[in-house]
Design a protein around this motif. Structure first.
Motif, short mmCIF file in Angstrom:
data_model
loop_
_atom_site.label_atom_id
_atom_site.label_comp_id
_atom_site.label_asym_id
_atom_site.label_seq_id
_atom_site.Cartn_x
_atom_site.Cartn_y
_atom_site.Cartn_z
N GLU A 18 19.53 57.88 44.93
CA GLU A 18 19.37 57.88 43.48
C GLU A 18 19.66 56.50 42.89
O GLU A 18 18.99 56.06 41.95
N ALA B 280 16.66 54.47 43.55
CA ALA B 280 15.56 54.95 42.71
C ALA B 280 15.68 54.41 41.30
O ALA B 280 14.68 54.01 40.68
N ILE C 163 12.17 54.78 39.50
CA ILE C 163 11.59 56.06 39.93
C ILE C 163 12.20 57.17 39.09
O ILE C 163 13.42 57.30 39.00
N LEU D 115 11.93 63.28 44.90
CA LEU D 115 12.57 62.33 45.80
C LEU D 115 13.66 63.00 46.63
O LEU D 115 13.78 62.78 47.83
N VAL E 150 13.31 55.87 49.98
CA VAL E 150 12.76 55.45 48.68
C VAL E 150 11.44 54.71 48.87
O VAL E 150 10.47 54.93 48.13
#
Length: 286
Positions: free
Chosen positions: A16, A19, A24, A30, A57
């Motif tokens: 995360e 991301a 993202i 994801l 990722v």
């Protein structure tokens, strides 16, 4: 299972974070990819566990858009472009799920004298919009559309020329797998016709040869053979000037395209190597 050295919560936390750095937004999709990827990590990648979040990722970005064709990329990851480095190159594939993919792609890569050190091969249930943009990732069992996402770690750093050749080879293999799978049942049905023709071969061959040929074909039909291609040929012309030619529109699987045959147009037997010409005239029954 996710490796002991990277707990699931720590993995997702790092995924995360990366991301967010790369803007993202679909963290749910994801996370689904991350869970499936981490559950299939081989030892060579597990030993380099710190790179796993960035691999996930980067792979997620790669699969964001796919039309009906397959996607292939061959690259040497860098921290700047992909978020990780591993001392070798990577092949990644996103395509419709199908039998034979893993072995076919691995064999193609290794034909280029490149060793595949490890593969992560999650199969995902996906949803895409009309332009091929990824909108959701679900468990494969709960989806009408399944995609095979593959990450191959190679044992060497490829130069641009080698990467281009491997990408072209993998793309070609994916096309071959697609038509072989699509035509599988038709090819299997052709075997029944071959059995019938073998059984009536007694006028030119001994009964022992006929029985042996039938037994072989029946053995092949008993899940002992992978059917990749089928095509029929015929002899044309006068007995002293025979030629061989593809029977139009008989090709199936990887032999579907008749135009790729060396005998798409008639080729006189006298122009062929003697052993090949003999097979057309007096070869074994099967």
């Amino acid at each position: 299972m996710v490796m002991d050295s990277v707990k699931a919560d720590d993995l997702m936390g790092e995924v995360e974070r990366l991301a967010n750095d790369r803007d993202i937004e679909d963290l749910e999709a994801l996370a689904a990819l991350a869970e499936s990827f981490a559950a299939r990590v081989p030892p060579v990648i597990e030993d380099d566990a710190a790179t796993i979040p960035a691999r996930i990722v980067s792979l997620f970005e790669f699969i964001q858009v796919r039309d009906k064709s397959s996607k292939v990329r061959v690259f040497t990851p860098t921290v700047q472009s992909h978020g990780y480095e591993i001392g070798g190159s990577v092949v990644e594939v996103c395509t419709g799920d199908s039998p034979f993919l893993l072995d076919s792609i691995t064999n193609e890569i290794e034909l280029h004298d490149v060793k595949v050190l490890g593969v992560v091969h999650p199969v995902l249930g996906v949803e895409r919009d009309g332009e091929g943009h990824l909108s959701a990732i679900r468990h494969a069992r709960h989806s009408m559309t399944r995609e095979s996402v593959e990450h191959y770690q190679l044992g060497t750093v490829l130069d641009d020329n080698a990467a281009e050749h491997i990408a072209a080879g993998v793309t070609r293999v994916l096309a071959d797998v697609r038509v072989a799978v699509a035509d599988f049942h038709q090819m299997r049905a052709k075997l029944d016709r071959m059995v019938e023709l073998t059984r009536i071969g007694g006028s030119a061959y001994s009964q022992e040869e006929v029985d042996e040929g039938v037994s072989l074909l029946q053995w092949l039909d008993d899940d002992n053979f992978v059917f990749l291609g089928y095509r029929e040929y015929r002899l044309i012309g006068e007995p002293d000037d025979r030629a061989v030619q593809v029977v139009p529109d008989t090709g199936l699987g990887i032999l579907r395209d008749d135009s790729r045959s060396t005998v798409h147009d008639p080729v006189p037997l006298k122009d062929l190597p003697p052993d090949r010409a003999a097979r057309y005239l007096e070869g074994d029954l099967v």
